[in-house]
Design an enzyme around this catalytic site. Sequence first.
Site, PDB file in Angstrom:
ATOM      1  CG  ASP A  88      -5.262  -7.277   4.699  1.00 45.91           C
ATOM      2  OD1 ASP A  88      -6.021  -8.065   4.109  1.00 45.91           O
ATOM      3  OD2 ASP A  88      -5.609  -6.628   5.714  1.00 45.91           O
ATOM      4  CG  HIS A 233      -0.142  -8.378   6.241  1.00 41.61           C
ATOM      5  ND1 HIS A 233      -0.519  -8.867   7.467  1.00 41.61           N
ATOM      6  CD2 HIS A 233      -0.717  -7.153   6.119  1.00 41.61           C
ATOM      7  CE1 HIS A 233      -1.305  -7.977   8.066  1.00 41.61           C
ATOM      8  NE2 HIS A 233      -1.435  -6.935   7.282  1.00 41.61           N
TER       9      HIS A 233
END
Length: 276
Positions: A88, A233
Amino acid sequence: MLCISLVGCQYFNQHENGNPQDQLDEFEHTTYEQERDLPDKQPQLEGGSERDVRKPHPVSNNILQKEFPNALFLNGSPSTNQVALTFDDGPDIRFTPQVLDVLAKHDVKATFFLIGARAKEHNEITKRIHDEGHVIGNHTYWHPNLPKEGLGRLHWELTQTEQVIEDITGIKPRLFRSPYGALNEEMIKMLEEKGNTVIGWNVDSLDWKQPGEDVVADNVLSNVGFGSIILMHDGGDWTMDLSGTAQALDKIITKLKNDGTEFVTVPELVGVPEAK
Protein backbone atom coordinates in the site's frame (compact mmCIF):
# COMPACT_ATOMS: atom_id res chain seq x y z
CA MET A 1 -11.54 16.91 8.55
CA LEU A 2 -7.98 17.76 7.52
CA CYS A 3 -8.16 19.98 4.44
CA ILE A 4 -5.18 20.48 2.18
CA SER A 5 -6.94 22.44 -0.55
CA LEU A 6 -8.90 25.66 -0.36
CA VAL A 7 -11.39 24.42 -2.93
CA GLY A 8 -11.75 21.08 -1.15
CA CYS A 9 -12.31 22.72 2.24
CA GLN A 10 -14.94 25.07 0.87
CA TYR A 11 -16.78 22.20 -0.75
CA PHE A 12 -16.82 19.85 2.23
CA ASN A 13 -17.57 22.53 4.81
CA GLN A 14 -20.64 23.51 2.81
CA HIS A 15 -21.84 20.00 1.96
CA GLU A 16 -20.74 17.56 4.64
CA ASN A 17 -24.31 17.17 5.93
CA GLY A 18 -26.00 17.12 2.54
CA ASN A 19 -27.65 14.33 0.60
CA PRO A 20 -25.04 11.76 -0.57
CA GLN A 21 -26.34 11.68 -4.15
CA ASP A 22 -26.36 15.48 -4.31
CA GLN A 23 -22.77 15.47 -3.06
CA LEU A 24 -21.77 12.95 -5.69
CA ASP A 25 -23.40 14.90 -8.53
CA GLU A 26 -22.04 18.27 -7.48
CA PHE A 27 -18.57 17.01 -6.67
CA GLU A 28 -18.16 15.96 -10.30
CA HIS A 29 -17.68 19.66 -11.04
CA THR A 30 -15.28 20.31 -8.16
CA THR A 31 -11.51 20.53 -8.54
CA TYR A 32 -9.55 19.10 -5.62
CA GLU A 33 -5.82 19.68 -5.87
CA GLN A 34 -3.07 19.91 -3.30
CA GLU A 35 -1.51 23.37 -3.04
CA ARG A 36 1.27 23.11 -0.47
CA ASP A 37 4.94 22.41 -1.14
CA LEU A 38 5.83 18.74 -1.05
CA PRO A 39 9.10 17.23 0.23
CA ASP A 40 10.95 15.91 -2.82
CA LYS A 41 7.70 15.92 -4.76
CA GLN A 42 6.20 13.19 -2.57
CA PRO A 43 2.42 13.72 -2.22
CA GLN A 44 1.42 13.08 1.37
CA LEU A 45 -1.36 11.10 3.04
CA GLU A 46 -4.25 13.47 3.58
CA GLY A 47 -5.85 11.42 6.31
CA GLY A 48 -2.59 11.13 8.28
CA SER A 49 -0.03 8.40 8.84
CA GLU A 50 -1.10 4.83 9.60
CA ARG A 51 0.32 5.06 13.11
CA ASP A 52 -1.81 8.12 13.88
CA VAL A 53 -5.07 6.98 12.30
CA ARG A 54 -5.36 3.24 12.13
CA LYS A 55 -7.12 1.67 15.08
CA PRO A 56 -7.72 -2.06 15.60
CA HIS A 57 -11.11 -3.19 14.26
CA PRO A 58 -10.77 -6.95 14.58
CA VAL A 59 -14.19 -8.02 13.34
CA SER A 60 -15.83 -5.08 11.57
CA ASN A 61 -14.59 -5.92 8.07
CA ASN A 62 -15.33 -9.61 8.65
CA ILE A 63 -18.95 -8.64 9.27
CA LEU A 64 -19.00 -6.59 6.07
CA GLN A 65 -17.40 -9.47 4.15
CA LYS A 66 -20.23 -11.78 5.19
CA GLU A 67 -22.75 -9.17 4.06
CA PHE A 68 -20.99 -8.55 0.73
CA PRO A 69 -19.27 -11.87 -0.10
CA ASN A 70 -18.91 -11.09 -3.81
CA ALA A 71 -17.68 -7.51 -3.36
CA LEU A 72 -15.26 -7.66 -0.41
CA PHE A 73 -12.44 -10.17 0.00
CA LEU A 74 -10.18 -10.50 3.03
CA ASN A 75 -8.54 -13.75 1.89
CA GLY A 76 -8.61 -16.42 -0.78
CA SER A 77 -9.40 -20.11 -0.61
CA PRO A 78 -8.19 -21.85 2.59
CA SER A 79 -7.75 -25.12 0.67
CA THR A 80 -4.79 -24.17 -1.52
CA ASN A 81 -1.26 -23.23 -0.45
CA GLN A 82 -1.30 -19.87 -2.19
CA VAL A 83 -0.84 -16.37 -0.77
CA ALA A 84 -0.90 -12.86 -2.19
CA LEU A 85 1.57 -10.16 -1.21
CA THR A 86 0.08 -6.65 -1.29
CA PHE A 87 1.74 -3.28 -0.88
CA ASP A 88 0.00 0.00 0.00
CA ASP A 89 0.67 3.74 -0.25
CA GLY A 90 3.17 3.82 -3.12
CA PRO A 91 4.75 4.48 -5.38
CA ASP A 92 7.49 5.88 -3.16
CA ILE A 93 10.76 7.02 -4.70
CA ARG A 94 12.74 5.52 -1.79
CA PHE A 95 11.12 2.17 -0.99
CA THR A 96 9.11 0.95 -3.99
CA PRO A 97 12.25 0.24 -6.06
CA GLN A 98 13.67 -1.74 -3.13
CA VAL A 99 10.52 -3.87 -2.93
CA LEU A 100 10.48 -4.39 -6.70
CA ASP A 101 14.09 -5.52 -6.65
CA VAL A 102 13.35 -8.20 -4.03
CA LEU A 103 10.28 -9.41 -5.92
CA ALA A 104 12.31 -9.62 -9.14
CA LYS A 105 15.06 -11.55 -7.36
CA HIS A 106 12.55 -14.23 -6.36
CA ASP A 107 10.41 -14.01 -9.54
CA VAL A 108 7.33 -13.25 -7.43
CA LYS A 109 4.37 -11.17 -8.62
CA ALA A 110 2.51 -8.98 -6.14
CA THR A 111 -0.37 -6.50 -6.01
CA PHE A 112 0.30 -2.79 -5.44
CA PHE A 113 -2.47 -0.48 -4.23
CA LEU A 114 -1.31 2.92 -5.46
CA ILE A 115 -2.21 6.45 -4.40
CA GLY A 116 -3.23 8.39 -7.49
CA ALA A 117 -1.26 11.54 -6.69
CA ARG A 118 1.90 9.50 -6.15
CA ALA A 119 1.33 7.36 -9.24
CA LYS A 120 1.03 10.53 -11.31
CA GLU A 121 4.11 12.16 -9.75
CA HIS A 122 6.20 8.98 -10.02
CA ASN A 123 4.83 7.66 -13.28
CA GLU A 124 8.06 5.87 -14.21
CA ILE A 125 7.88 3.76 -11.06
CA THR A 126 4.20 3.10 -11.74
CA LYS A 127 5.11 1.97 -15.24
CA ARG A 128 7.85 -0.28 -13.85
CA ILE A 129 5.37 -1.97 -11.50
CA HIS A 130 3.09 -2.71 -14.44
CA ASP A 131 5.85 -3.69 -16.87
CA GLU A 132 7.31 -6.19 -14.39
CA GLY A 133 4.00 -8.07 -14.28
CA HIS A 134 2.53 -6.90 -11.00
CA VAL A 135 -1.13 -5.99 -10.55
CA ILE A 136 -2.09 -2.41 -9.69
CA GLY A 137 -5.09 -1.55 -7.54
CA ASN A 138 -6.74 1.74 -6.58
CA HIS A 139 -5.89 3.22 -3.15
CA THR A 140 -7.56 6.65 -3.71
CA TYR A 141 -5.92 9.83 -4.94
CA TRP A 142 -5.05 11.62 -1.66
CA HIS A 143 -5.50 8.83 0.94
CA PRO A 144 -8.33 10.40 3.00
CA ASN A 145 -10.17 8.65 5.81
CA LEU A 146 -13.18 7.85 3.64
CA PRO A 147 -15.88 6.94 6.22
CA LYS A 148 -15.54 10.52 7.49
CA GLU A 149 -16.28 11.86 4.00
CA GLY A 150 -19.33 11.82 1.74
CA LEU A 151 -19.90 9.37 -1.10
CA GLY A 152 -19.14 12.16 -3.55
CA ARG A 153 -15.61 12.28 -2.22
CA LEU A 154 -15.21 8.52 -2.63
CA HIS A 155 -16.43 8.76 -6.21
CA TRP A 156 -13.93 11.53 -7.00
CA GLU A 157 -11.01 9.69 -5.39
CA LEU A 158 -11.95 6.50 -7.23
CA THR A 159 -12.34 7.95 -10.70
CA GLN A 160 -9.36 10.31 -10.54
CA THR A 161 -7.04 7.48 -9.56
CA GLU A 162 -8.50 5.17 -12.19
CA GLN A 163 -7.75 7.76 -14.85
CA VAL A 164 -4.16 8.27 -13.71
CA ILE A 165 -3.43 4.54 -13.67
CA GLU A 166 -5.15 3.97 -17.01
CA ASP A 167 -3.18 6.81 -18.61
CA ILE A 168 0.11 5.22 -17.48
CA THR A 169 -0.61 1.51 -17.88
CA GLY A 170 -3.59 1.27 -20.23
CA ILE A 171 -5.54 -0.64 -17.56
CA LYS A 172 -8.44 0.69 -15.49
CA PRO A 173 -8.04 -1.12 -12.16
CA ARG A 174 -10.88 -3.16 -10.75
CA LEU A 175 -9.34 -3.71 -7.31
CA PHE A 176 -9.88 -1.09 -4.62
CA ARG A 177 -8.45 -0.90 -1.12
CA SER A 178 -9.66 1.78 1.26
CA PRO A 179 -7.06 3.80 3.20
CA TYR A 180 -6.57 2.38 6.70
CA GLY A 181 -8.89 -0.47 5.68
CA ALA A 182 -11.75 1.80 6.74
CA LEU A 183 -15.07 0.73 5.19
CA ASN A 184 -18.82 0.94 5.69
CA GLU A 185 -21.88 -0.47 3.94
CA GLU A 186 -22.57 2.62 1.83
CA MET A 187 -19.01 2.62 0.48
CA ILE A 188 -19.08 -1.04 -0.50
CA LYS A 189 -22.47 -0.71 -2.18
CA MET A 190 -21.21 2.20 -4.28
CA LEU A 191 -17.93 0.48 -5.16
CA GLU A 192 -19.78 -2.66 -6.21
CA GLU A 193 -22.11 -0.60 -8.40
CA LYS A 194 -19.05 0.99 -10.04
CA GLY A 195 -17.62 -2.42 -10.93
CA ASN A 196 -14.94 -2.54 -8.25
CA THR A 197 -13.86 -5.44 -6.06
CA VAL A 198 -12.84 -4.33 -2.56
CA ILE A 199 -9.75 -5.99 -1.10
CA GLY A 200 -8.79 -6.15 2.54
CA TRP A 201 -6.32 -8.51 4.21
CA ASN A 202 -6.09 -11.15 6.92
CA VAL A 203 -2.35 -10.93 7.67
CA ASP A 204 -0.91 -7.57 8.73
CA SER A 205 2.87 -7.20 8.73
CA LEU A 206 2.56 -4.06 10.88
CA ASP A 207 5.55 -2.71 8.97
CA TRP A 208 4.04 0.77 9.27
CA LYS A 209 5.04 0.64 12.95
CA GLN A 210 8.68 0.36 11.78
CA PRO A 211 9.56 -2.44 14.23
CA GLY A 212 12.52 -3.72 12.20
CA GLU A 213 12.90 -6.44 9.59
CA ASP A 214 12.92 -9.40 11.99
CA VAL A 215 9.66 -8.38 13.67
CA VAL A 216 7.99 -7.62 10.33
CA ALA A 217 8.98 -11.04 8.99
CA ASP A 218 7.80 -12.75 12.19
CA ASN A 219 4.46 -10.90 12.10
CA VAL A 220 3.79 -12.40 8.67
CA LEU A 221 5.27 -15.87 9.12
CA SER A 222 3.50 -16.40 12.47
CA ASN A 223 0.07 -15.65 11.01
CA VAL A 224 0.12 -16.66 7.35
CA GLY A 225 -1.97 -19.57 6.11
CA PHE A 226 -3.52 -20.96 2.94
CA GLY A 227 -5.22 -18.17 1.00
CA SER A 228 -3.75 -15.31 3.03
CA ILE A 229 -3.73 -11.76 1.73
CA ILE A 230 -0.65 -10.17 3.30
CA LEU A 231 -0.55 -6.41 3.94
CA MET A 232 2.77 -4.60 3.60
CA HIS A 233 3.74 -1.04 2.63
CA ASP A 234 6.07 0.33 -0.02
CA GLY A 235 5.18 3.89 0.98
CA GLY A 236 3.74 5.87 3.85
CA ASP A 237 4.16 9.11 5.72
CA TRP A 238 7.29 10.96 4.61
CA THR A 239 8.86 10.57 8.06
CA MET A 240 8.63 6.78 7.98
CA ASP A 241 11.59 4.51 7.27
CA LEU A 242 10.24 1.42 5.50
CA SER A 243 13.58 -0.03 4.46
CA GLY A 244 12.87 -2.91 6.86
CA THR A 245 9.95 -3.94 4.66
CA ALA A 246 12.13 -4.91 1.71
CA GLN A 247 14.59 -6.66 4.01
CA ALA A 248 11.79 -8.60 5.72
CA LEU A 249 10.24 -9.43 2.34
CA ASP A 250 13.35 -11.35 1.31
CA LYS A 251 13.07 -13.52 4.43
CA ILE A 252 9.30 -14.01 4.05
CA ILE A 253 9.49 -15.15 0.44
CA THR A 254 12.44 -17.47 1.09
CA LYS A 255 10.75 -19.16 4.05
CA LEU A 256 7.34 -19.58 2.44
CA LYS A 257 8.79 -20.89 -0.82
CA ASN A 258 10.67 -23.49 1.21
CA ASP A 259 7.31 -24.52 2.65
CA GLY A 260 5.89 -24.99 -0.84
CA THR A 261 3.81 -21.81 -0.85
CA GLU A 262 2.92 -20.29 -4.22
CA PHE A 263 2.81 -16.51 -4.53
CA VAL A 264 0.02 -15.20 -6.74
CA THR A 265 -1.60 -11.85 -7.41
CA VAL A 266 -4.88 -10.91 -5.74
CA PRO A 267 -6.95 -11.41 -8.92
CA GLU A 268 -5.51 -14.92 -9.20
CA LEU A 269 -6.12 -15.64 -5.52
CA VAL A 270 -9.77 -14.55 -5.38
CA GLY A 271 -10.75 -15.20 -9.00
CA VAL A 272 -11.60 -11.72 -10.28
CA PRO A 273 -10.35 -9.76 -13.31
CA GLU A 274 -7.49 -7.29 -12.91
CA ALA A 275 -9.26 -4.59 -14.96
CA LYS A 276 -12.78 -3.26 -15.25
